[in-house]
Motif scaffolding. Structure first.
Motif, PDB file in Angstrom:
ATOM      1  N   MET A 220      11.137  10.739 -16.809  1.00 46.45           N
ATOM      2  CA  MET A 220      11.223   9.744 -15.740  1.00 46.45           C
ATOM      3  C   MET A 220      10.970   8.367 -16.337  1.00 46.45           C
ATOM      4  SD  MET A 220       9.258  11.601 -12.616  1.00 46.45           S
ATOM      5  CE  MET A 220       9.878  10.495 -11.359  1.00 46.45           C
ATOM      6  N   MET A 221      11.714   7.409 -15.863  1.00 45.90           N
ATOM      7  CA  MET A 221      11.525   6.029 -16.301  1.00 45.90           C
ATOM      8  C   MET A 221      10.303   5.462 -15.593  1.00 45.90           C
ATOM      9  SD  MET A 221      13.974   5.387 -18.409  1.00 45.90           S
ATOM     10  CE  MET A 221      13.966   3.629 -18.513  1.00 45.90           C
ATOM     11  N   PRO A 222       9.476   4.702 -16.305  1.00 40.42           N
ATOM     12  CA  PRO A 222       8.342   4.073 -15.628  1.00 40.42           C
ATOM     13  C   PRO A 222       8.838   3.026 -14.641  1.00 40.42           C
ATOM     14  CG  PRO A 222       8.544   3.245 -17.849  1.00 40.42           C
ATOM     15  CD  PRO A 222       9.565   4.345 -17.694  1.00 40.42           C
ATOM     16  N   MET A 223       8.036   2.803 -13.587  1.00 39.41           N
ATOM     17  CA  MET A 223       8.374   1.770 -12.609  1.00 39.41           C
ATOM     18  C   MET A 223       8.234   0.408 -13.250  1.00 39.41           C
ATOM     19  SD  MET A 223       9.146   3.164  -9.711  1.00 39.41           S
ATOM     20  CE  MET A 223       9.000   1.738  -8.657  1.00 39.41           C
ATOM     21  N   GLN A 224       9.141  -0.477 -12.953  1.00 32.49           N
ATOM     22  CA  GLN A 224       9.046  -1.851 -13.414  1.00 32.49           C
ATOM     23  C   GLN A 224       8.251  -2.626 -12.384  1.00 32.49           C
ATOM     24  OE1 GLN A 224      10.281  -2.886 -16.380  1.00 32.49           O
ATOM     25  NE2 GLN A 224      10.854  -0.760 -16.696  1.00 32.49           N
ATOM     26  N   SER A 225       7.159  -3.236 -12.803  1.00 29.59           N
ATOM     27  CA  SER A 225       6.366  -3.997 -11.837  1.00 29.59           C
ATOM     28  C   SER A 225       6.871  -5.431 -11.826  1.00 29.59           C
ATOM     29  CB  SER A 225       4.877  -3.947 -12.179  1.00 29.59           C
ATOM     30  OG  SER A 225       4.628  -4.653 -13.361  1.00 29.59           O
ATOM     31  N   GLY A 226       7.736  -5.726 -10.900  1.00 30.93           N
ATOM     32  CA  GLY A 226       8.286  -7.063 -10.766  1.00 30.93           C
ATOM     33  C   GLY A 226       7.392  -7.956  -9.934  1.00 30.93           C
ATOM     34  N   GLY A 227       6.082  -7.772 -10.049  1.00 28.90           N
ATOM     35  CA  GLY A 227       5.155  -8.582  -9.279  1.00 28.90           C
ATOM     36  C   GLY A 227       4.906  -8.036  -7.881  1.00 28.90           C
ATOM     37  N   THR A 228       5.498  -6.879  -7.586  1.00 25.54           N
ATOM     38  CA  THR A 228       5.343  -6.322  -6.254  1.00 25.54           C
ATOM     39  C   THR A 228       4.598  -4.998  -6.289  1.00 25.54           C
ATOM     40  OG1 THR A 228       7.489  -5.240  -6.381  1.00 25.54           O
ATOM     41  CG2 THR A 228       7.418  -7.438  -5.352  1.00 25.54           C
ATOM     42  N   ASN A 229       3.975  -4.666  -7.405  1.00 25.14           N
ATOM     43  CA  ASN A 229       3.210  -3.426  -7.535  1.00 25.14           C
ATOM     44  C   ASN A 229       4.043  -2.198  -7.195  1.00 25.14           C
ATOM     45  OD1 ASN A 229       0.882  -4.802  -8.276  1.00 25.14           O
ATOM     46  ND2 ASN A 229       0.330  -5.140  -6.147  1.00 25.14           N
ATOM     47  N   GLY A 230       5.315  -2.189  -7.592  1.00 27.45           N
ATOM     48  CA  GLY A 230       6.145  -1.029  -7.348  1.00 27.45           C
ATOM     49  C   GLY A 230       6.697  -0.968  -5.943  1.00 27.45           C
ATOM     50  N   CYS A 231       6.463  -1.962  -5.120  1.00 27.72           N
ATOM     51  CA  CYS A 231       6.946  -1.975  -3.750  1.00 27.72           C
ATOM     52  C   CYS A 231       8.460  -2.191  -3.775  1.00 27.72           C
ATOM     53  CB  CYS A 231       6.268  -3.101  -2.967  1.00 27.72           C
ATOM     54  SG  CYS A 231       6.649  -3.082  -1.217  1.00 27.72           S
TER      55      CYS A 231
ATOM     56  N   GLY B 147      -7.308   7.053  -6.369  1.00 23.56           N
ATOM     57  CA  GLY B 147      -7.952   6.331  -7.465  1.00 23.56           C
ATOM     58  C   GLY B 147      -7.004   5.853  -8.544  1.00 23.56           C
ATOM     59  N   MET B 148      -5.702   6.039  -8.352  1.00 22.67           N
ATOM     60  CA  MET B 148      -4.724   5.657  -9.375  1.00 22.67           C
ATOM     61  C   MET B 148      -4.315   4.192  -9.256  1.00 22.67           C
ATOM     62  SD  MET B 148      -1.912   8.641  -9.208  1.00 22.67           S
ATOM     63  CE  MET B 148      -2.408  10.306  -8.917  1.00 22.67           C
ATOM     64  N   SER B 149      -3.691   3.715 -10.321  1.00 21.59           N
ATOM     65  CA  SER B 149      -3.065   2.395 -10.254  1.00 21.59           C
ATOM     66  C   SER B 149      -1.936   2.467  -9.225  1.00 21.59           C
ATOM     67  CB  SER B 149      -2.496   2.000 -11.620  1.00 21.59           C
ATOM     68  OG  SER B 149      -1.353   2.781 -11.929  1.00 21.59           O
ATOM     69  N   SER B 150      -1.561   1.340  -8.659  1.00 23.07           N
ATOM     70  CA  SER B 150      -0.519   1.342  -7.624  1.00 23.07           C
ATOM     71  C   SER B 150       0.805   1.856  -8.170  1.00 23.07           C
ATOM     72  CB  SER B 150      -0.363  -0.050  -7.014  1.00 23.07           C
ATOM     73  OG  SER B 150       0.011  -0.979  -7.994  1.00 23.07           O
TER      74      SER B 150
ATOM     75  N   GLU C  31       2.559   5.203  -6.621  1.00 26.11           N
ATOM     76  CA  GLU C  31       3.920   5.182  -6.079  1.00 26.11           C
ATOM     77  C   GLU C  31       4.732   6.323  -6.680  1.00 26.11           C
ATOM     78  OE1 GLU C  31       7.989   4.705  -5.338  1.00 26.11           O
ATOM     79  OE2 GLU C  31       7.151   4.626  -7.355  1.00 26.11           O
ATOM     80  N   MET C  32       4.616   6.508  -7.981  1.00 25.27           N
ATOM     81  CA  MET C  32       5.367   7.570  -8.638  1.00 25.27           C
ATOM     82  C   MET C  32       4.911   8.938  -8.127  1.00 25.27           C
ATOM     83  SD  MET C  32       6.111   8.271 -12.664  1.00 25.27           S
ATOM     84  CE  MET C  32       6.912   6.694 -12.793  1.00 25.27           C
ATOM     85  N   PHE C  33       3.608   9.158  -8.096  1.00 29.83           N
ATOM     86  CA  PHE C  33       3.052  10.441  -7.659  1.00 29.83           C
ATOM     87  C   PHE C  33       3.443  10.754  -6.214  1.00 29.83           C
ATOM     88  CE2 PHE C  33      -0.391  12.950  -5.724  1.00 29.83           C
ATOM     89  CZ  PHE C  33      -0.455  14.031  -6.592  1.00 29.83           C
ATOM     90  N   CYS C  34       3.301   9.792  -5.328  1.00 29.37           N
ATOM     91  CA  CYS C  34       3.535  10.026  -3.901  1.00 29.37           C
ATOM     92  C   CYS C  34       5.007  10.060  -3.516  1.00 29.37           C
ATOM     93  CB  CYS C  34       2.832   8.953  -3.076  1.00 29.37           C
ATOM     94  SG  CYS C  34       1.036   8.998  -3.203  1.00 29.37           S
ATOM     95  N   ASN C  35       5.820   9.243  -4.161  1.00 35.13           N
ATOM     96  CA  ASN C  35       7.183   9.045  -3.686  1.00 35.13           C
ATOM     97  C   ASN C  35       8.284   9.528  -4.614  1.00 35.13           C
ATOM     98  OD1 ASN C  35       6.333   7.691  -1.259  1.00 35.13           O
ATOM     99  ND2 ASN C  35       5.759   5.999  -2.578  1.00 35.13           N
ATOM    100  N   ARG C  36       7.977   9.740  -5.883  1.00 34.62           N
ATOM    101  CA  ARG C  36       9.036  10.134  -6.812  1.00 34.62           C
ATOM    102  C   ARG C  36       8.846  11.539  -7.368  1.00 34.62           C
ATOM    103  NH1 ARG C  36       9.736   5.684 -11.128  1.00 34.62           N
ATOM    104  NH2 ARG C  36      11.612   6.864 -11.531  1.00 34.62           N
TER     105      ARG C  36
ATOM    106  N   ASN D  83       0.877  -1.159   0.000  1.00 39.47           N
ATOM    107  CA  ASN D  83       0.000   0.000   0.000  1.00 39.47           C
ATOM    108  C   ASN D  83       0.911   1.204   0.000  1.00 39.47           C
ATOM    109  OD1 ASN D  83      -2.362  -1.516   0.193  1.00 39.47           O
ATOM    110  ND2 ASN D  83      -2.000  -1.775   2.377  1.00 39.47           N
ATOM    111  N   VAL D  84       1.097   1.789  -1.174  1.00 37.34           N
ATOM    112  CA  VAL D  84       2.049   2.867  -1.339  1.00 37.34           C
ATOM    113  C   VAL D  84       1.713   3.994  -0.378  1.00 37.34           C
ATOM    114  CG1 VAL D  84       2.978   4.521  -2.963  1.00 37.34           C
ATOM    115  CG2 VAL D  84       2.433   2.222  -3.726  1.00 37.34           C
ATOM    116  N   GLY D  85       2.702   4.415   0.374  1.00 37.63           N
ATOM    117  CA  GLY D  85       2.507   5.431   1.381  1.00 37.63           C
ATOM    118  C   GLY D  85       2.425   6.833   0.808  1.00 37.63           C
ATOM    119  N   CYS D  86       1.312   7.477   1.027  1.00 38.32           N
ATOM    120  CA  CYS D  86       1.124   8.861   0.614  1.00 38.32           C
ATOM    121  C   CYS D  86       0.836   9.733   1.821  1.00 38.32           C
ATOM    122  CB  CYS D  86      -0.022   8.970  -0.395  1.00 38.32           C
ATOM    123  SG  CYS D  86       0.249   8.049  -1.918  1.00 38.32           S
ATOM    124  N   GLY D  87       1.108   9.212   3.011  1.00 35.71           N
ATOM    125  CA  GLY D  87       0.775   9.909   4.236  1.00 35.71           C
ATOM    126  C   GLY D  87       1.489  11.230   4.422  1.00 35.71           C
ATOM    127  N   ASN D  88       2.593  11.441   3.712  1.00 35.21           N
ATOM    128  CA  ASN D  88       3.325  12.693   3.834  1.00 35.21           C
ATOM    129  C   ASN D  88       2.730  13.795   2.963  1.00 35.21           C
ATOM    130  OD1 ASN D  88       4.163  11.180   1.564  1.00 35.21           O
ATOM    131  ND2 ASN D  88       6.004  12.418   1.378  1.00 35.21           N
TER     132      ASN D  88
END
Length: 107
Positions: free
Chosen positions: A93-104, A43-46, A50-55, A27-32
């Motif tokens: 920016m390079m897209p996140m690679q989803s290695g089965g972990t939803n960007g985790c 409402g976004m894809s994981s 992740e990109m919006f909240c953390n990158r 659950n990508v953290g957006c608490g900050n």
């Protein structure tokens, strides 16, 4: 924190944690972020969340949020996911690679 993770590992619990991510669930953290930004990201894809909240920088988040509802190149109204993807492309920016972990970040 390190002792807690080590204790879990030694007890046979293989679900390693990183922030609010586990090896089984991320659950990508957006608490900050502000409540408006958190609502926008909800409402976004994981991967895009992740990109919006953390990158993204603050100005990139503002830009993506400003694009929603605007017409894209085809004349269709942009969704939050499309706005994040366009902002990422516009900023090389390079897209996140989803290695089965939803960007985790934990593998």
């Amino acid at each position: 924190m390190k002792k807690y993770l080590l204790a879990l590992f030694m007890m046979g619990n293989l679900a390693l944690t990183y922030g609010d991510c586990t090896a089984m669930n991320c659950n990508v953290g957006c608490g900050n972020l502000s409540t408006v930004e958190q609502s926008f990201a909800s409402g976004m894809s994981s991967m895009n969340r992740e990109m919006f909240c953390n990158r993204f920088t603050q100005s990139m988040r503002d830009s993506a949020m400003g694009m929603v509802g605007m017409p894209d190149a085809s004349g269709n109204v942009m969704t939050p996911d499309q706005a994040v993807e366009k902002t990422a492309r516009d900023n090389n920016m390079m897209p996140m690679q989803s290695g089965g972990t939803n960007g985790c970040p934990v593998k």
